[in-house]
Design a protein around this motif. Structure first.
Motif, PDB file in Angstrom:
ATOM      1  N   ARG A   9       0.855  -1.175   0.000  1.00 34.57           N
ATOM      2  CA  ARG A   9       0.000   0.000   0.000  1.00 34.57           C
ATOM      3  C   ARG A   9       0.895   1.229   0.000  1.00 34.57           C
ATOM      4  O   ARG A   9       1.828   1.332   0.791  1.00 34.57           O
ATOM      5  CB  ARG A   9      -0.910   0.038   1.231  1.00 34.57           C
ATOM      6  CG  ARG A   9      -1.957  -1.034   1.209  1.00 34.57           C
ATOM      7  CD  ARG A   9      -3.008  -0.707   0.154  1.00 34.57           C
ATOM      8  NE  ARG A   9      -3.830  -1.865  -0.120  1.00 34.57           N
ATOM      9  CZ  ARG A   9      -4.050  -2.343  -1.334  1.00 34.57           C
ATOM     10  NH1 ARG A   9      -3.523  -1.781  -2.383  1.00 34.57           N
ATOM     11  NH2 ARG A   9      -4.817  -3.389  -1.509  1.00 34.57           N
ATOM     12  N   ILE A  10       0.590   2.148  -0.882  1.00 35.16           N
ATOM     13  CA  ILE A  10       1.356   3.377  -0.988  1.00 35.16           C
ATOM     14  C   ILE A  10       0.366   4.530  -0.843  1.00 35.16           C
ATOM     15  O   ILE A  10      -0.699   4.525  -1.474  1.00 35.16           O
ATOM     16  CB  ILE A  10       2.100   3.442  -2.328  1.00 35.16           C
ATOM     17  CG1 ILE A  10       3.057   2.263  -2.397  1.00 35.16           C
ATOM     18  CG2 ILE A  10       2.824   4.764  -2.496  1.00 35.16           C
ATOM     19  CD1 ILE A  10       3.795   2.085  -3.638  1.00 35.16           C
ATOM     20  N   ASP A  14       1.999   9.969  -2.118  1.00 33.06           N
ATOM     21  CA  ASP A  14       3.210   9.399  -2.716  1.00 33.06           C
ATOM     22  C   ASP A  14       2.960   8.934  -4.148  1.00 33.06           C
ATOM     23  O   ASP A  14       3.820   9.097  -5.020  1.00 33.06           O
ATOM     24  CB  ASP A  14       3.735   8.241  -1.875  1.00 33.06           C
ATOM     25  CG  ASP A  14       4.228   8.696  -0.510  1.00 33.06           C
ATOM     26  OD1 ASP A  14       4.525   9.904  -0.357  1.00 33.06           O
ATOM     27  OD2 ASP A  14       4.302   7.859   0.407  1.00 33.06           O
ATOM     28  N   ARG A  15       1.794   8.358  -4.396  1.00 35.33           N
ATOM     29  CA  ARG A  15       1.462   7.930  -5.765  1.00 35.33           C
ATOM     30  C   ARG A  15       1.388   9.130  -6.695  1.00 35.33           C
ATOM     31  O   ARG A  15       1.892   9.083  -7.821  1.00 35.33           O
ATOM     32  CB  ARG A  15       0.145   7.167  -5.784  1.00 35.33           C
ATOM     33  CG  ARG A  15       0.221   5.807  -5.149  1.00 35.33           C
ATOM     34  CD  ARG A  15      -1.059   5.026  -5.381  1.00 35.33           C
ATOM     35  NE  ARG A  15      -2.240   5.803  -5.041  1.00 35.33           N
ATOM     36  CZ  ARG A  15      -3.083   5.511  -4.064  1.00 35.33           C
ATOM     37  NH1 ARG A  15      -2.911   4.442  -3.342  1.00 35.33           N
ATOM     38  NH2 ARG A  15      -4.123   6.263  -3.822  1.00 35.33           N
ATOM     39  N   VAL A  16       0.765  10.208  -6.236  1.00 37.10           N
ATOM     40  CA  VAL A  16       0.650  11.423  -7.056  1.00 37.10           C
ATOM     41  C   VAL A  16       2.031  11.993  -7.343  1.00 37.10           C
ATOM     42  O   VAL A  16       2.343  12.378  -8.480  1.00 37.10           O
ATOM     43  CB  VAL A  16      -0.257  12.466  -6.361  1.00 37.10           C
ATOM     44  CG1 VAL A  16      -0.174  13.812  -7.059  1.00 37.10           C
ATOM     45  CG2 VAL A  16      -1.690  11.969  -6.312  1.00 37.10           C
ATOM     46  N   ILE A  17       2.895  12.038  -6.330  1.00 34.59           N
ATOM     47  CA  ILE A  17       4.252  12.555  -6.518  1.00 34.59           C
ATOM     48  C   ILE A  17       5.024  11.689  -7.510  1.00 34.59           C
ATOM     49  O   ILE A  17       5.724  12.206  -8.390  1.00 34.59           O
ATOM     50  CB  ILE A  17       4.988  12.651  -5.162  1.00 34.59           C
ATOM     51  CG1 ILE A  17       4.395  13.783  -4.326  1.00 34.59           C
ATOM     52  CG2 ILE A  17       6.486  12.858  -5.364  1.00 34.59           C
ATOM     53  CD1 ILE A  17       4.888  13.828  -2.904  1.00 34.59           C
ATOM     54  N   LEU A  18       4.894  10.368  -7.395  1.00 37.38           N
ATOM     55  CA  LEU A  18       5.586   9.467  -8.320  1.00 37.38           C
ATOM     56  C   LEU A  18       5.109   9.652  -9.756  1.00 37.38           C
ATOM     57  O   LEU A  18       5.916   9.737 -10.692  1.00 37.38           O
ATOM     58  CB  LEU A  18       5.402   8.013  -7.888  1.00 37.38           C
ATOM     59  CG  LEU A  18       6.253   7.540  -6.720  1.00 37.38           C
ATOM     60  CD1 LEU A  18       5.751   6.193  -6.208  1.00 37.38           C
ATOM     61  CD2 LEU A  18       7.705   7.442  -7.132  1.00 37.38           C
ATOM     62  N   ILE A  19       3.789   9.721  -9.937  1.00 39.40           N
ATOM     63  CA  ILE A  19       3.241   9.875 -11.290  1.00 39.40           C
ATOM     64  C   ILE A  19       3.626  11.224 -11.874  1.00 39.40           C
ATOM     65  O   ILE A  19       4.044  11.320 -13.038  1.00 39.40           O
ATOM     66  CB  ILE A  19       1.707   9.687 -11.272  1.00 39.40           C
ATOM     67  CG1 ILE A  19       1.364   8.233 -10.958  1.00 39.40           C
ATOM     68  CG2 ILE A  19       1.092  10.106 -12.604  1.00 39.40           C
ATOM     69  CD1 ILE A  19      -0.103   7.986 -10.680  1.00 39.40           C
ATOM     70  N   LEU A  20       3.532  12.280 -11.068  1.00 40.06           N
ATOM     71  CA  LEU A  20       3.889  13.610 -11.544  1.00 40.06           C
ATOM     72  C   LEU A  20       5.379  13.696 -11.865  1.00 40.06           C
ATOM     73  O   LEU A  20       5.771  14.240 -12.907  1.00 40.06           O
ATOM     74  CB  LEU A  20       3.506  14.657 -10.496  1.00 40.06           C
ATOM     75  CG  LEU A  20       3.679  16.111 -10.888  1.00 40.06           C
ATOM     76  CD1 LEU A  20       2.791  16.456 -12.080  1.00 40.06           C
ATOM     77  CD2 LEU A  20       3.327  17.004  -9.708  1.00 40.06           C
ATOM     78  N   SER A  21       6.217  13.143 -11.000  1.00 40.04           N
ATOM     79  CA  SER A  21       7.663  13.154 -11.236  1.00 40.04           C
ATOM     80  C   SER A  21       8.020  12.385 -12.503  1.00 40.04           C
ATOM     81  O   SER A  21       8.835  12.845 -13.317  1.00 40.04           O
ATOM     82  CB  SER A  21       8.407  12.548 -10.052  1.00 40.04           C
ATOM     83  OG  SER A  21       8.186  13.289  -8.895  1.00 40.04           O
ATOM     84  N   ASP A  80       2.331  -1.559  -8.680  1.00 35.00           N
ATOM     85  CA  ASP A  80       2.380  -2.561  -7.615  1.00 35.00           C
ATOM     86  C   ASP A  80       1.354  -2.262  -6.530  1.00 35.00           C
ATOM     87  O   ASP A  80       0.818  -3.183  -5.913  1.00 35.00           O
ATOM     88  CB  ASP A  80       3.784  -2.626  -7.020  1.00 35.00           C
ATOM     89  CG  ASP A  80       3.935  -3.727  -5.993  1.00 35.00           C
ATOM     90  OD1 ASP A  80       3.204  -4.734  -6.086  1.00 35.00           O
ATOM     91  OD2 ASP A  80       4.792  -3.588  -5.098  1.00 35.00           O
ATOM     92  N   HIS A  81       1.059  -0.992  -6.293  1.00 39.13           N
ATOM     93  CA  HIS A  81       0.052  -0.619  -5.296  1.00 39.13           C
ATOM     94  C   HIS A  81      -1.311  -1.201  -5.671  1.00 39.13           C
ATOM     95  O   HIS A  81      -2.053  -1.674  -4.806  1.00 39.13           O
ATOM     96  CB  HIS A  81      -0.052   0.902  -5.183  1.00 39.13           C
ATOM     97  CG  HIS A  81      -1.250   1.363  -4.422  1.00 39.13           C
ATOM     98  ND1 HIS A  81      -1.286   1.365  -3.042  1.00 39.13           N
ATOM     99  CD2 HIS A  81      -2.452   1.811  -4.835  1.00 39.13           C
ATOM    100  CE1 HIS A  81      -2.464   1.810  -2.651  1.00 39.13           C
ATOM    101  NE2 HIS A  81      -3.186   2.091  -3.721  1.00 39.13           N
ATOM    102  N   TYR A  82      -1.639  -1.167  -6.951  1.00 42.20           N
ATOM    103  CA  TYR A  82      -2.946  -1.636  -7.397  1.00 42.20           C
ATOM    104  C   TYR A  82      -2.992  -3.142  -7.649  1.00 42.20           C
ATOM    105  O   TYR A  82      -4.069  -3.726  -7.714  1.00 42.20           O
ATOM    106  CB  TYR A  82      -3.373  -0.884  -8.657  1.00 42.20           C
ATOM    107  CG  TYR A  82      -3.621   0.578  -8.376  1.00 42.20           C
ATOM    108  CD1 TYR A  82      -4.769   0.973  -7.704  1.00 42.20           C
ATOM    109  CD2 TYR A  82      -2.707   1.546  -8.748  1.00 42.20           C
ATOM    110  CE1 TYR A  82      -4.997   2.308  -7.422  1.00 42.20           C
ATOM    111  CE2 TYR A  82      -2.926   2.883  -8.469  1.00 42.20           C
ATOM    112  CZ  TYR A  82      -4.085   3.254  -7.804  1.00 42.20           C
ATOM    113  OH  TYR A  82      -4.309   4.564  -7.513  1.00 42.20           O
TER     114      TYR A  82
END
Length: 118
Positions: A9-10, A14-21, A80-82
């Motif tokens: 679980r993330i 953190d998911r938004v930051i990863l996708i945006l980055s 991996d989160h999903y």
């Protein structure tokens, strides 16, 4: 007794930051690849980047490959989160392979830059 699988679980932040980055890095890398000029900042002060490396030619291709590897790693963390199946080791192996490939491509780009500037 076998322990029940608990999927990764993330946090949403953190998911938004990863996708945006990953999106911004991919956009910058693609722009640099198309323009055949990749600026790699390596020295900073309070006002922003002061110095860096300007890559051209083959070095840009290698650096773009390293950028793609980094984006794939960030994307795999979100995927991996999903994915709730017990296959975290596959994501870990994928990330490790992409990390080695990305660092190899990064160093190849620096060597290509050194060769071109010599």
């Amino acid at each position: 007794m076998k322990k029940a699988h608990v999927p990764n679980r993330i946090a949403k932040r953190d998911r938004v930051i990863l996708i945006l980055s990953a999106t911004l890095l991919f956009a910058y890398g693609t722009f640099c690849w198309i323009s055949n000029h990749f600026f790699l900042p390596i020295q900073f002060n309070r006002g922003g980047p002061v110095g860096g490396i300007h890559l051209y030619g083959d070095a840009v291709w290698f650096m773009y490959g390293a950028v793609v590897c980094a984006c794939l790693i960030m994307g795999s963390i979100v995927v991996d989160h999903y994915d709730e199946r017990p296959n975290e080791r596959h994501y870990t192996r994928f990330a490790k392979i992409m990390m080695y490939a990305g660092f190899s491509l990064f160093f190849l780009s620096v060597f290509a830059w050194l060769k071109a500037s010599a």
